[in-house]
Motif scaffolding. Structure first.
Motif, PDB file in Angstrom:
ATOM      1  N   LYS A  49      -9.285  14.170  12.476  1.00  0.00           N
ATOM      2  CA  LYS A  49      -8.021  13.436  12.425  1.00  0.00           C
ATOM      3  C   LYS A  49      -8.202  12.014  12.932  1.00  0.00           C
ATOM      4  O   LYS A  49      -9.158  11.701  13.636  1.00  0.00           O
ATOM      5  CB  LYS A  49      -6.951  14.142  13.245  1.00  0.00           C
ATOM      6  N   GLN A  50      -7.245  11.174  12.549  1.00  0.00           N
ATOM      7  CA  GLN A  50      -7.103   9.844  13.107  1.00  0.00           C
ATOM      8  C   GLN A  50      -5.786   9.775  13.882  1.00  0.00           C
ATOM      9  O   GLN A  50      -4.781  10.325  13.429  1.00  0.00           O
ATOM     10  CB  GLN A  50      -7.055   8.779  12.007  1.00  0.00           C
ATOM     11  N   ILE A  51      -5.788   9.105  15.009  1.00  0.00           N
ATOM     12  CA  ILE A  51      -4.569   8.823  15.758  1.00  0.00           C
ATOM     13  C   ILE A  51      -4.213   7.369  15.483  1.00  0.00           C
ATOM     14  O   ILE A  51      -4.967   6.460  15.865  1.00  0.00           O
ATOM     15  CB  ILE A  51      -4.759   9.056  17.271  1.00  0.00           C
ATOM     16  N   LEU A  52      -3.067   7.120  14.823  1.00  0.00           N
ATOM     17  CA  LEU A  52      -2.764   5.799  14.289  1.00  0.00           C
ATOM     18  C   LEU A  52      -1.445   5.241  14.801  1.00  0.00           C
ATOM     19  O   LEU A  52      -0.443   5.960  14.881  1.00  0.00           O
ATOM     20  CB  LEU A  52      -2.712   5.861  12.762  1.00  0.00           C
ATOM     21  N   THR A  53      -1.439   3.950  15.097  1.00  0.00           N
ATOM     22  CA  THR A  53      -0.193   3.225  15.338  1.00  0.00           C
ATOM     23  C   THR A  53       0.452   2.902  13.992  1.00  0.00           C
ATOM     24  O   THR A  53      -0.137   3.175  12.932  1.00  0.00           O
ATOM     25  CB  THR A  53      -0.466   1.914  16.088  1.00  0.00           C
ATOM     26  N   LYS A  54       1.633   2.312  14.018  1.00  0.00           N
ATOM     27  CA  LYS A  54       2.309   1.978  12.763  1.00  0.00           C
ATOM     28  C   LYS A  54       1.475   1.008  11.921  1.00  0.00           C
ATOM     29  O   LYS A  54       1.303   1.211  10.711  1.00  0.00           O
ATOM     30  CB  LYS A  54       3.690   1.386  13.023  1.00  0.00           C
ATOM     31  N   ASP A  55       0.944  -0.036  12.550  1.00  0.00           N
ATOM     32  CA  ASP A  55       0.141  -0.997  11.798  1.00  0.00           C
ATOM     33  C   ASP A  55      -1.134  -0.357  11.267  1.00  0.00           C
ATOM     34  O   ASP A  55      -1.570  -0.647  10.142  1.00  0.00           O
ATOM     35  CB  ASP A  55      -0.213  -2.199  12.678  1.00  0.00           C
ATOM     36  N   GLU A  56      -1.732   0.514  12.061  1.00  0.00           N
ATOM     37  CA  GLU A  56      -2.954   1.192  11.613  1.00  0.00           C
ATOM     38  C   GLU A  56      -2.666   2.148  10.460  1.00  0.00           C
ATOM     39  O   GLU A  56      -3.465   2.253   9.520  1.00  0.00           O
ATOM     40  CB  GLU A  56      -3.584   1.944  12.782  1.00  0.00           C
ATOM     41  N   LEU A  57      -1.538   2.834  10.521  1.00  0.00           N
ATOM     42  CA  LEU A  57      -1.171   3.721   9.415  1.00  0.00           C
ATOM     43  C   LEU A  57      -0.980   2.931   8.135  1.00  0.00           C
ATOM     44  O   LEU A  57      -1.472   3.331   7.068  1.00  0.00           O
ATOM     45  CB  LEU A  57       0.116   4.483   9.749  1.00  0.00           C
ATOM     46  N   LEU A  58      -0.295   1.809   8.222  1.00  0.00           N
ATOM     47  CA  LEU A  58      -0.079   1.003   7.021  1.00  0.00           C
ATOM     48  C   LEU A  58      -1.409   0.500   6.473  1.00  0.00           C
ATOM     49  O   LEU A  58      -1.648   0.527   5.258  1.00  0.00           O
ATOM     50  CB  LEU A  58       0.849  -0.171   7.336  1.00  0.00           C
ATOM     51  N   GLY A  59      -2.306   0.073   7.364  1.00  0.00           N
ATOM     52  CA  GLY A  59      -3.624  -0.352   6.920  1.00  0.00           C
ATOM     53  C   GLY A  59      -4.386   0.782   6.262  1.00  0.00           C
ATOM     54  O   GLY A  59      -5.061   0.579   5.245  1.00  0.00           O
ATOM     55  N   ARG A  60      -4.294   1.992   6.829  1.00  0.00           N
ATOM     56  CA  ARG A  60      -4.955   3.160   6.245  1.00  0.00           C
ATOM     57  C   ARG A  60      -4.408   3.437   4.851  1.00  0.00           C
ATOM     58  O   ARG A  60      -5.171   3.718   3.913  1.00  0.00           O
ATOM     59  CB  ARG A  60      -4.729   4.381   7.158  1.00  0.00           C
ATOM     60  N   MET A  61      -3.110   3.357   4.685  1.00  0.00           N
ATOM     61  CA  MET A  61      -2.492   3.620   3.390  1.00  0.00           C
ATOM     62  C   MET A  61      -2.880   2.562   2.354  1.00  0.00           C
ATOM     63  O   MET A  61      -3.180   2.874   1.199  1.00  0.00           O
ATOM     64  CB  MET A  61      -0.980   3.680   3.543  1.00  0.00           C
ATOM     65  N   LEU A  62      -2.895   1.307   2.765  1.00  0.00           N
ATOM     66  CA  LEU A  62      -3.213   0.222   1.837  1.00  0.00           C
ATOM     67  C   LEU A  62      -4.695   0.154   1.496  1.00  0.00           C
ATOM     68  O   LEU A  62      -5.083  -0.518   0.533  1.00  0.00           O
ATOM     69  CB  LEU A  62      -2.745  -1.108   2.428  1.00  0.00           C
ATOM     70  N   SER A  63      -5.540   0.868   2.247  1.00  0.00           N
ATOM     71  CA  SER A  63      -6.976   0.865   1.965  1.00  0.00           C
ATOM     72  C   SER A  63      -7.348   1.769   0.797  1.00  0.00           C
ATOM     73  O   SER A  63      -8.487   1.743   0.337  1.00  0.00           O
ATOM     74  CB  SER A  63      -7.754   1.311   3.205  1.00  0.00           C
ATOM     75  N   THR A  64      -6.404   2.573   0.311  1.00  0.00           N
ATOM     76  CA  THR A  64      -6.708   3.483  -0.792  1.00  0.00           C
ATOM     77  C   THR A  64      -6.827   2.718  -2.102  1.00  0.00           C
ATOM     78  O   THR A  64      -6.196   1.675  -2.298  1.00  0.00           O
ATOM     79  CB  THR A  64      -5.624   4.566  -0.944  1.00  0.00           C
TER      80      THR A  64
END
Length: 254
Positions: free
Chosen positions: A195-210
């Protein structure tokens, strides 16, 4: 044969990929050591080395690594990370024409990449470069959409608000079917929850990296971002969410 060029799928997304994508657990290496004789003396070729997420794990174990990556942006990030290591060689090439010498590789790795080049020519190239007792290791960090309401919501965002999510093999076709397209051999499977533990900005970055996230000039972009932020707000605890995976490795002797 005409090949579908997917090398530009991550153009403009390489920095987000390097920053926000998950790493890989050390347990994969332990499994390969215990079962397949993997060691610091192993010579490895990584087909689709990307920004070096899996390459880093191999180099940490002092292996000789040849990283094959046709996307210039992703390759440059990896090269900058590992440029001081003599055990690392970056190669601008494709999975079906790696330029590697014949029968020189102990392990071929594909980490989060096989779905982009699952064709007979790639399988033939793997056979060409592998030593007689060489192995192919296919690794995926697979999003575990069924493990939580948050992950189920992430799946819905990808289905409804991305640009071509349903066409991506790794998300919508069983691993065994992808592997069967290339290899008739039996394989051994290793898996571990991660798993990854993500802040809001990190989650958005993770989503946009797809590869299937909409670019800023796409009509779906604003909704993709707003739905991701809504999910975070709904499920966050102490300002973070858990992005769940099953990390899976398949080992084949071909």
């Amino acid at each position: 044969m005409a090949f579908l060029d997917t090398s530009d799928r991550f153009s403009g997304k390489a920095k987000d990929f390097a920053k926000y994508r998950p790493t890989y657990p050390d347990e994969i290496i332990k499994f390969l050591r215990d079962r397949y004789g993997f060691s610091s003396k192993s010579v490895c070729a990584e087909f689709g080395g990307g920004t070096g997420k899996f390459t880093k794990l191999l180099l940490k174990n002092k292996c000789r690594v040849y990283a094959i990556e046709p996307n210039a942006e992703m390759r440059a990030i990896a090269e900058n990370s590992f440029k001081k290591l003599k055990s690392y060689t970056s190669i601008d090439a494709t999975s079906f024409n790696t330029t590697l010498k014949e029968k020189t590789i102990d392990f071929v790795f594909c980490a989060q990449s096989l779905h982009w080049f699952s064709n007979a020519e790639t399988a033939a190239e793997m056979r060409r470069v592998l030593k007689p007792r060489g192995k192919v290791v296919i690794v995926w960090n697979k999003k575990d959409y069924k493990k939580s309401a948050f992950m189920s919501g992430i799946h819905k965002v990808f289905i409804e608000d991305s640009i071509d999510f349903l066409s991506i093999k790794i998300e919508n076709i069983e691993d065994e079917k992808i592997l069967a397209e290339l290899f008739p051999q039996k394989f051994e499977k290793f898996s571990i929850p991660t798993k990854q533990i993500l802040t809001k900005d990190e989650l958005l970055g993770r989503m946009l990296s797809t590869s299937y996230s909409p670019p800023k000039d796409n009509p779906k972009y604003e909704r993709f971002v707003s739905e991701t932020q809504r999910l975070f707000n709904e499920h966050q605890k102490d300002g973070k969410v858990e992005f769940l995976y099953e990390t899976v490795a398949y080992v084949l002797r071909i």
